[in-house]
Design an enzyme around this catalytic site. Structure first.
Site, PDB file in Angstrom:
ATOM      1  N   ARG A  16      -9.612  -3.981   5.773  1.00 52.47           N
ATOM      2  CA  ARG A  16      -8.955  -2.712   5.408  1.00 52.47           C
ATOM      3  C   ARG A  16      -9.713  -2.040   4.410  1.00 52.47           C
ATOM      4  O   ARG A  16     -10.343  -2.670   3.562  1.00 52.47           O
ATOM      5  CB  ARG A  16      -7.704  -3.123   4.795  1.00 52.47           C
ATOM      6  CG  ARG A  16      -6.729  -3.644   6.076  1.00 52.47           C
ATOM      7  CD  ARG A  16      -5.278  -4.084   5.208  1.00 52.47           C
ATOM      8  NE  ARG A  16      -4.394  -4.657   6.195  1.00 52.47           N
ATOM      9  CZ  ARG A  16      -3.434  -4.042   6.903  1.00 52.47           C
ATOM     10  NH1 ARG A  16      -3.189  -2.753   6.602  1.00 52.47           N
ATOM     11  NH2 ARG A  16      -2.649  -4.680   7.783  1.00 52.47           N
ATOM     12  N   ASP A  39      -8.415   1.055   1.697  1.00 51.14           N
ATOM     13  CA  ASP A  39      -7.044   1.959   1.312  1.00 51.14           C
ATOM     14  C   ASP A  39      -7.342   3.384   1.807  1.00 51.14           C
ATOM     15  O   ASP A  39      -8.439   3.865   1.759  1.00 51.14           O
ATOM     16  CB  ASP A  39      -6.813   1.773  -0.309  1.00 51.14           C
ATOM     17  CG  ASP A  39      -6.513   0.388  -0.680  1.00 51.14           C
ATOM     18  OD1 ASP A  39      -5.989  -0.422   0.278  1.00 51.14           O
ATOM     19  OD2 ASP A  39      -6.596  -0.211  -1.694  1.00 51.14           O
ATOM     20  N   ARG A  52      -9.976  -2.411  -6.913  1.00 52.78           N
ATOM     21  CA  ARG A  52      -9.406  -1.189  -7.885  1.00 52.78           C
ATOM     22  C   ARG A  52      -8.670  -1.833  -8.910  1.00 52.78           C
ATOM     23  O   ARG A  52      -8.693  -1.184 -10.275  1.00 52.78           O
ATOM     24  CB  ARG A  52      -8.690  -0.230  -7.045  1.00 52.78           C
ATOM     25  CG  ARG A  52      -9.460   0.623  -6.000  1.00 52.78           C
ATOM     26  CD  ARG A  52      -8.602   1.328  -4.903  1.00 52.78           C
ATOM     27  NE  ARG A  52      -7.581   2.208  -5.660  1.00 52.78           N
ATOM     28  CZ  ARG A  52      -6.275   2.670  -5.146  1.00 52.78           C
ATOM     29  NH1 ARG A  52      -6.202   2.239  -3.812  1.00 52.78           N
ATOM     30  NH2 ARG A  52      -5.692   3.351  -5.884  1.00 52.78           N
TER      31      ARG A  52
END
Length: 250
Positions: free
Chosen positions: A50, A52, A197
């Site tokens: 994935r 974001d 992050r």
């Protein structure tokens, strides 16, 4: 059926990440649609992982299956794909792989970089975190080295994620300074949702003097997301690499 790896790059600003979403446009949706149009059958890709909303990718890989077996390095097909896709998604290569090769589960290494612009720069708008506060880079580097001492990164995982395990093996983690650009590079066998992050945001807290490198390590040990820093903005993050064992290729 023939299985292929598709290699691509995308600027994530206009998309809700790679993964198909019910009510939002994703990169995977557009790639699936383009493949389905050209191959004249429904195609569902499986990505390396994935990303974001708003995150970019320089070298991303997905796999798909097709009844057509002549797509390997087919320049005409690549050209057609890139004409259909929007300007911020580009296909670099399509490569035939073993029938059981899996872009997600066979990946042995993934890499990200996080870009911080230390001054206002219109040419890096949307492609970096424009952050001009004074930072202690040396302490940030010391804290980043703490990542090698741990495998459970629950403290940097998105709350509510359905991971079977929060264990990751870190292979690389360091900061590089190039003029006004500050870049964090990290490589691992796998990453948790929002992990990079969250790490960058917490390392910025170290750079600002809010916590010490030793306290950064203690945050990892506590396995509590609430103790870590605020996640860095999505626009500075790039998926940069993914590696596979030779056994998946012909």
């Amino acid at each position: 059926m023939t299985r292929y790896f598709i290699y691509l790059s995308y600027k994530g600003t206009n998309y809700h990440g790679w993964q198909v979403q019910n009510n939002a446009v994703s990169v995977q949706e557009l790639v699936n649609n383009a493949l389905s149009i050209l191959l004249k059958h429904e195609v569902k890709t499986v990505g390396a992982g994935r990303t974001d909303t708003g995150v970019h990718a320089k070298n991303y890989v997905a796999h798909f299956d097709s009844e057509i077996d002549n797509l390997d390095n087919n320049s005409r097909f690549l050209h057609s794909m890139n004409r259909i896709l929007p300007h911020d998604i580009v296909i670099h290569r399509i490569r035939k792989v073993k029938p059981d090769a899996n872009a997600r589960f066979d990946a042995t290494l993934r890499g990200y970089e996080y870009v911080i612009s230390r001054s206002k720069d219109p040419f890096l708008l949307g492609l970096s975190w424009q952050y001009d506060a004074k930072l202690n880079i040396e302490n940030m580097q010391l804290a980043a080295q703490q990542l090698f001492n741990y495998s459970d990164f629950t403290s940097f995982s998105k709350v509510g994620s359905d991971n079977k395990t929060n264990n990751c093996e870190i292979y690389k983690a360091d900061w590089q300074v190039n003029g006004n650009i500050l870049m964090f590079n990290i490589e691992a066998n796998r990453f948790l949702r929002n992990m990079v992050r969250a790490i960058v945001g917490t390392l910025i807290d170290v750079g600002r003097g809010k916590i010490t490198p030793e306290e950064f390590a203690q945050i990892i040990e506590q396995r509590d997301r609430k103790l870590a820093g605020t996640s860095a903005p999505a626009e500075g993050l790039f998926f940069t690499k993914v590696e596979y064992p030779e056994k998946v290729f012909f």
